[in-house]
Design a protein around this motif. Structure first.
Motif, mmCIF file in Angstrom:
data_model
loop_
_atom_site.group_PDB
_atom_site.id
_atom_site.type_symbol
_atom_site.label_atom_id
_atom_site.label_comp_id
_atom_site.label_asym_id
_atom_site.label_seq_id
_atom_site.Cartn_x
_atom_site.Cartn_y
_atom_site.Cartn_z
ATOM 1 N N LEU A 1 -5.528 -1.024 0.222
ATOM 2 C CA LEU A 1 -4.628 -0.387 -0.725
ATOM 3 C C LEU A 1 -4.292 -1.353 -1.851
ATOM 4 N N ARG A 2 -3.918 -0.781 -2.983
ATOM 5 C CA ARG A 2 -3.372 -1.558 -4.105
ATOM 6 C C ARG A 2 -2.021 -0.980 -4.457
ATOM 7 N N THR A 3 -1.009 -1.838 -4.518
ATOM 8 C CA THR A 3 0.347 -1.400 -4.803
ATOM 9 C C THR A 3 0.563 -1.256 -6.306
ATOM 10 N N SER A 4 1.729 -0.747 -6.676
ATOM 11 C CA SER A 4 2.060 -0.595 -8.093
ATOM 12 C C SER A 4 2.157 -1.942 -8.794
ATOM 13 N N ALA A 5 2.404 -3.006 -8.008
ATOM 14 C CA ALA A 5 2.465 -4.352 -8.577
ATOM 15 C C ALA A 5 1.090 -4.992 -8.698
ATOM 16 N N GLY A 6 0.042 -4.284 -8.227
ATOM 17 C CA GLY A 6 -1.309 -4.797 -8.321
ATOM 18 C C GLY A 6 -1.766 -5.624 -7.139
ATOM 19 N N ASN A 7 -0.983 -5.647 -6.071
ATOM 20 C CA ASN A 7 -1.337 -6.446 -4.897
ATOM 21 C C ASN A 7 -2.277 -5.684 -3.980
ATOM 22 N N GLU A 8 -3.358 -6.327 -3.538
ATOM 23 C CA GLU A 8 -4.309 -5.747 -2.582
ATOM 24 C C GLU A 8 -3.852 -6.067 -1.169
ATOM 25 N N MET A 9 -3.855 -5.037 -0.303
ATOM 26 C CA MET A 9 -3.393 -5.201 1.073
ATOM 27 C C MET A 9 -4.239 -4.352 2.003
ATOM 28 N N PRO A 10 -4.283 -4.702 3.292
ATOM 29 C CA PRO A 10 -4.995 -3.855 4.256
ATOM 30 C C PRO A 10 -4.141 -2.681 4.701
ATOM 31 N N ALA A 11 -4.785 -1.627 5.136
ATOM 32 C CA ALA A 11 -4.110 -0.480 5.747
ATOM 33 C C ALA A 11 -4.874 -0.108 7.005
ATOM 34 N N ARG A 12 -4.178 0.460 7.966
ATOM 35 C CA ARG A 12 -4.804 0.846 9.236
ATOM 36 C C ARG A 12 -4.427 2.274 9.578
ATOM 37 N N VAL A 13 -5.412 3.068 9.986
ATOM 38 C CA VAL A 13 -5.166 4.463 10.341
ATOM 39 C C VAL A 13 -4.484 4.523 11.703
ATOM 40 N N LEU A 14 -3.314 5.156 11.751
ATOM 41 C CA LEU A 14 -2.568 5.303 12.994
ATOM 42 C C LEU A 14 -2.768 6.671 13.631
ATOM 43 N N ALA A 15 -2.885 7.701 12.812
ATOM 44 C CA ALA A 15 -3.027 9.065 13.328
ATOM 45 C C ALA A 15 -3.649 9.928 12.247
ATOM 46 N N SER A 16 -4.314 11.000 12.677
ATOM 47 C CA SER A 16 -4.905 11.921 11.702
ATOM 48 C C SER A 16 -4.901 13.340 12.256
ATOM 49 N N ASP A 17 -4.957 14.281 11.342
ATOM 50 C CA ASP A 17 -5.000 15.702 11.673
ATOM 51 C C ASP A 17 -6.043 16.333 10.772
ATOM 52 N N ARG A 18 -7.236 16.547 11.312
ATOM 53 C CA ARG A 18 -8.334 17.078 10.505
ATOM 54 C C ARG A 18 -8.031 18.474 9.994
ATOM 55 N N GLN A 19 -7.368 19.299 10.818
ATOM 56 C CA GLN A 19 -7.103 20.675 10.423
ATOM 57 C C GLN A 19 -6.158 20.736 9.229
ATOM 58 N N LEU B 1 -4.587 15.564 6.987
ATOM 59 C CA LEU B 1 -3.579 14.534 6.784
ATOM 60 C C LEU B 1 -3.882 13.314 7.631
ATOM 61 N N ALA B 2 -3.462 12.146 7.165
ATOM 62 C CA ALA B 2 -3.634 10.920 7.932
ATOM 63 C C ALA B 2 -2.434 10.014 7.690
ATOM 64 N N LEU B 3 -2.004 9.340 8.746
ATOM 65 C CA LEU B 3 -0.895 8.398 8.692
ATOM 66 C C LEU B 3 -1.458 6.981 8.724
ATOM 67 N N LEU B 4 -0.999 6.147 7.787
ATOM 68 C CA LEU B 4 -1.475 4.771 7.688
ATOM 69 C C LEU B 4 -0.357 3.790 8.008
ATOM 70 N N GLU B 5 -0.729 2.710 8.666
ATOM 71 C CA GLU B 5 0.157 1.555 8.786
ATOM 72 C C GLU B 5 -0.114 0.654 7.594
ATOM 73 N N VAL B 6 0.927 0.323 6.844
ATOM 74 C CA VAL B 6 0.790 -0.508 5.654
ATOM 75 C C VAL B 6 1.824 -1.628 5.724
ATOM 76 N N PRO B 7 1.621 -2.722 5.003
ATOM 77 C CA PRO B 7 2.637 -3.777 4.977
ATOM 78 C C PRO B 7 3.972 -3.253 4.476
ATOM 79 N N SER B 8 5.050 -3.829 4.966
ATOM 80 C CA SER B 8 6.387 -3.341 4.617
ATOM 81 C C SER B 8 6.684 -3.481 3.129
ATOM 82 N N GLU B 9 5.979 -4.395 2.448
ATOM 83 C CA GLU B 9 6.206 -4.588 1.021
ATOM 84 C C GLU B 9 5.313 -3.694 0.160
#
Length: 241
Positions: free
Chosen positions: A64-82, A85-93
């Motif tokens: 991911l890239r934040t509004s401040a331009g910082n690159e960070m990792p994201a991890r898929v926690l859950a998804s619903d194909r139907q 939608l997908a829920l991502l774990e992202v850094p708190s900042e």
């Protein structure tokens, strides 16, 4: 442009996915592997972000890239194909959480705002704001989990927030009608026929995955003010292979 997932009902014209544009052959710095596609997401709680399933489908990693331009990792926690939608774990900042609309009643003709990253590599590298209206209270072939909207949507918008004029989330951008296929069938090119997953569906998905977003009903604002609310919370996503 690939078709949306899940596939449309038999005999229905396929909508085009709004979040899988072509990508450059090399991954930008900070990535892992080749960039397969790009999309949009937004923060819904501390350390949690929401996007579409089709944005992260088949990804070996997500950045991911934040509004401040910082690159960070994201991890898929859950998804619903139907629901797509997908829920991502992202850094708190990654950004402050957006607020969902408390009042679930949405009316045809309500003004709405989209905020995301369409056509990455072709248009602005920054986010794009578009405005439109709720056109219908159901999606393609009377899909009750979606809204039809007139706000323009392009590849890369998928997973971005659909906001009311108070700056509250009322949906998640998902797809646009496949205008080329419709033109082949009818001889006419449809204009601004796009779709968003309803906010009530997104809330149910988040709560099932132990995320409780903030709810509110705020005062009316200008589109520019809504964009300012969304900006620090909307994320540019890269699917890496």
């Amino acid at each position: 442009m690939p078709t949306a997932k899940p596939p449309p009902l038999a005999g229905a014209p396929a909508p085009a996915v709004a979040g899988k544009p072509g990508a450059p052959p090399a991954a930008p710095p900070g990535g892992t592997g080749r960039t397969l596609s790009t999309g949009t997401g937004f923060v819904v709680a501390t350390g949690r972000a929401l996007t579409n399933y089709h944005v992260i489908e088949g990804c070996r990693a997500v950045r991911l890239r934040t509004s401040a331009g910082n690159e960070m990792p994201a991890r898929v926690l859950a998804s619903d194909r139907q629901r797509d939608l997908a829920l991502l774990e992202v850094p708190s900042e990654a950004g402050p959480p957006l607020t969902f609309r408390r009042n679930p009643n949405i009316r045809r003709g309500e003004n709405v705002v989209t905020y995301g990253f369409p056509l990455a590599g072709l248009l602005s590298s920054g986010p794009t704001l578009t405005t439109g209206e709720i056109s219908a209270l159901a999606g393609l072939r009377d899909n009750q989990t979606q809204y039809q909207i007139s706000a323009p949507v392009q590849p890369g918008n998928s997973g971005g927030p659909l906001l009311d004029m108070s700056g509250q989330v009322v949906g998640v951008i998902v797809s646009k009608l496949n205008a080329q296929r419709i033109a082949q069938q009818t001889g006419d090119i449809p204009q601004n026929v796009n779709f968003a997953v309803k906010g009530t569906e997104a809330l149910d998905f988040l709560r099932r995955n132990r995320v409780e977003p903030r709810l509110d009903d705020g005062a009316q604002r200008s589109a520019a003010e809504v964009g300012e609310i969304a900006h620090p919370s909307v994320l540019f996503l890269r699917c890496l292979g």
